[in-house]
Design an enzyme around this catalytic site. Structure first.
Site, mmCIF file in Angstrom:
data_model
loop_
_atom_site.group_PDB
_atom_site.id
_atom_site.type_symbol
_atom_site.label_atom_id
_atom_site.label_comp_id
_atom_site.label_asym_id
_atom_site.label_seq_id
_atom_site.Cartn_x
_atom_site.Cartn_y
_atom_site.Cartn_z
ATOM 1 C CG ASN A 91 17.811 41.131 -17.944
ATOM 2 O OD1 ASN A 91 18.089 40.221 -18.864
ATOM 3 N ND2 ASN A 91 18.582 41.638 -17.132
ATOM 4 C CD GLU A 127 21.385 44.583 -15.493
ATOM 5 O OE1 GLU A 127 21.919 43.621 -15.050
ATOM 6 O OE2 GLU A 127 20.035 44.547 -15.064
ATOM 7 C CG HIS A 185 18.260 40.714 -8.706
ATOM 8 N ND1 HIS A 185 18.129 39.444 -7.895
ATOM 9 C CD2 HIS A 185 19.342 40.561 -9.528
ATOM 10 C CE1 HIS A 185 19.128 38.573 -8.590
ATOM 11 N NE2 HIS A 185 19.944 39.129 -9.599
ATOM 12 N NE ARG A 231 26.151 37.985 -15.686
ATOM 13 C CZ ARG A 231 26.845 37.908 -14.429
ATOM 14 N NH1 ARG A 231 28.069 37.598 -14.018
ATOM 15 N NH2 ARG A 231 25.963 38.035 -13.550
ATOM 16 C CG HIS A 243 24.770 41.872 -17.050
ATOM 17 N ND1 HIS A 243 24.684 41.333 -15.737
ATOM 18 C CD2 HIS A 243 25.913 42.390 -17.194
ATOM 19 C CE1 HIS A 243 25.873 41.731 -15.120
ATOM 20 N NE2 HIS A 243 26.567 42.377 -15.904
ATOM 21 C CD GLU A 297 17.651 47.508 -11.468
ATOM 22 O OE1 GLU A 297 18.275 47.946 -12.252
ATOM 23 O OE2 GLU A 297 17.485 46.385 -11.250
ATOM 24 C CB THR A 320 23.485 40.943 -10.353
ATOM 25 O OG1 THR A 320 23.510 40.907 -11.708
ATOM 26 C CG2 THR A 320 24.426 42.103 -9.497
ATOM 27 C CG HIS A 327 18.149 34.446 -18.589
ATOM 28 N ND1 HIS A 327 19.442 34.015 -18.316
ATOM 29 C CD2 HIS A 327 17.957 34.978 -17.253
ATOM 30 C CE1 HIS A 327 19.903 34.178 -17.237
ATOM 31 N NE2 HIS A 327 18.759 34.892 -16.327
ATOM 32 N NE ARG A 365 27.844 34.106 -16.620
ATOM 33 C CZ ARG A 365 27.535 34.154 -15.381
ATOM 34 N NH1 ARG A 365 26.437 33.968 -14.516
ATOM 35 N NH2 ARG A 365 28.537 34.374 -14.513
#
Ligand code: PXP
Length: 236
Positions: free
Chosen positions: A6, A69, A190, A44, A42, A150, A100, A9, A48
């Site tokens: 992922n 996602e 996660h 969002r 993801h 998942e 999440t 970030h 963000r």
């Protein structure tokens, strides 16, 4: 076991200065070259980290598997159908959460979910549901027509004692087994990091782990290539 990376970030870091670097697409390509089986982002509602343009560029560049996602909204459904990632992962999304926070409430959204999944699949996109490792959620995910579940490993990652961790692993393992029996493919994610990922090697029903924060944090210090290879070394 395979590794989906992922890269949200990388975008968080870029957005901190409204600059163009670091580029999530470059990170995705390095992760793929290092052996990642897929790239996760993801998009969002509040944008963000990943932006719409990032998603477009990722779609052009990623050659393994792009996992979008997203929340179960009309807007995201249209974006998914237009962008055509290999799969989408439906997650609950709260505006004020840092990340999440829980699994998708399959029972609470069952009717909408059934209607939501089919048009996405009709465009050749697989659908994964991010759920708690519980039998009822797995059962409903299968009945709703999901391809993949998942299993949420966040609660596991927060357990401190060996006993509590073991109990959580057993809970995840039993949900994974049940999911396979229902014909679902199973991944997990996660809160996984370079220490707590180790027991997942023994759960053969889980084909892939999805890791973001710990891997990007490591990559900031060692580089993306090393961070991905080190994780792959641990999970294989
Ligand atoms: N899987 C899902 C569904 C997520 O929402 C996230 C966080 O974006 C992850 C995996 C990765 O979690 P982490 O960043 O804690 O590795």
């Amino acid at each position: 076991m395979q590794l989906a990376v992922n890269i949200d970030h990388i975008a968080t870091l870029r957005n901190a200065r409204n600059e163009r670097q670091p580029d999530p697409v470059a990170a995705a390509l390095i992760a793929e070259l290092a052996g990642a089986s897929g790239i996760v982002c993801h998009l969002r509602e509040d944008r963000r980290h990943i932006q719409d343009r990032d998603l477009e560029r990722l779609r052009e560049a990623v050659t393994t598997k792009l996992d979008l996602e997203m929340a179960m909204t009309e807007e995201m459904q249209q974006i998914a159908i237009r962008t055509k990632p290999e799969l989408i992962t439906l997650v609950p999304e709260k505006r004020r959460e840092l990340t999440t926070e829980g699994g998708f409430d399959v029972a609470g959204h069952y009717r909408k979910l059934v209607e939501y999944i089919r048009p996405v699949q009709d465009h050749g996109i697989e659908v994964s549901l991010f759920i708690e490792p519980e039998k009822e959620a797995v059962d409903l995910a299968a009945k709703a027509g999901a391809d993949i579940v998942e299993l949420h490993t966040g609660p596991y990652s927060l357990k401190q004692s060996v006993g509590d961790r073991k109990a959580e692993i057993l809970r995840i393992q039993s949900a994974a087994r049940f999911a396979r029996e229902q014909g679902l493919r199973v991944v997990a994610g996660h809160g996984l990091d370079y220490d707590n990922v180790i027991p997942f090697r023994t759960i053969e029903e889980i084909e892939e782990v999805s890791i973001g924060h710990a891997l990007i944090a490591r990559a900031a210090l060692t580089g993306m290539d090393t961070a991905v290879r080190d994780m792959l070394h641990l999970i294989r």
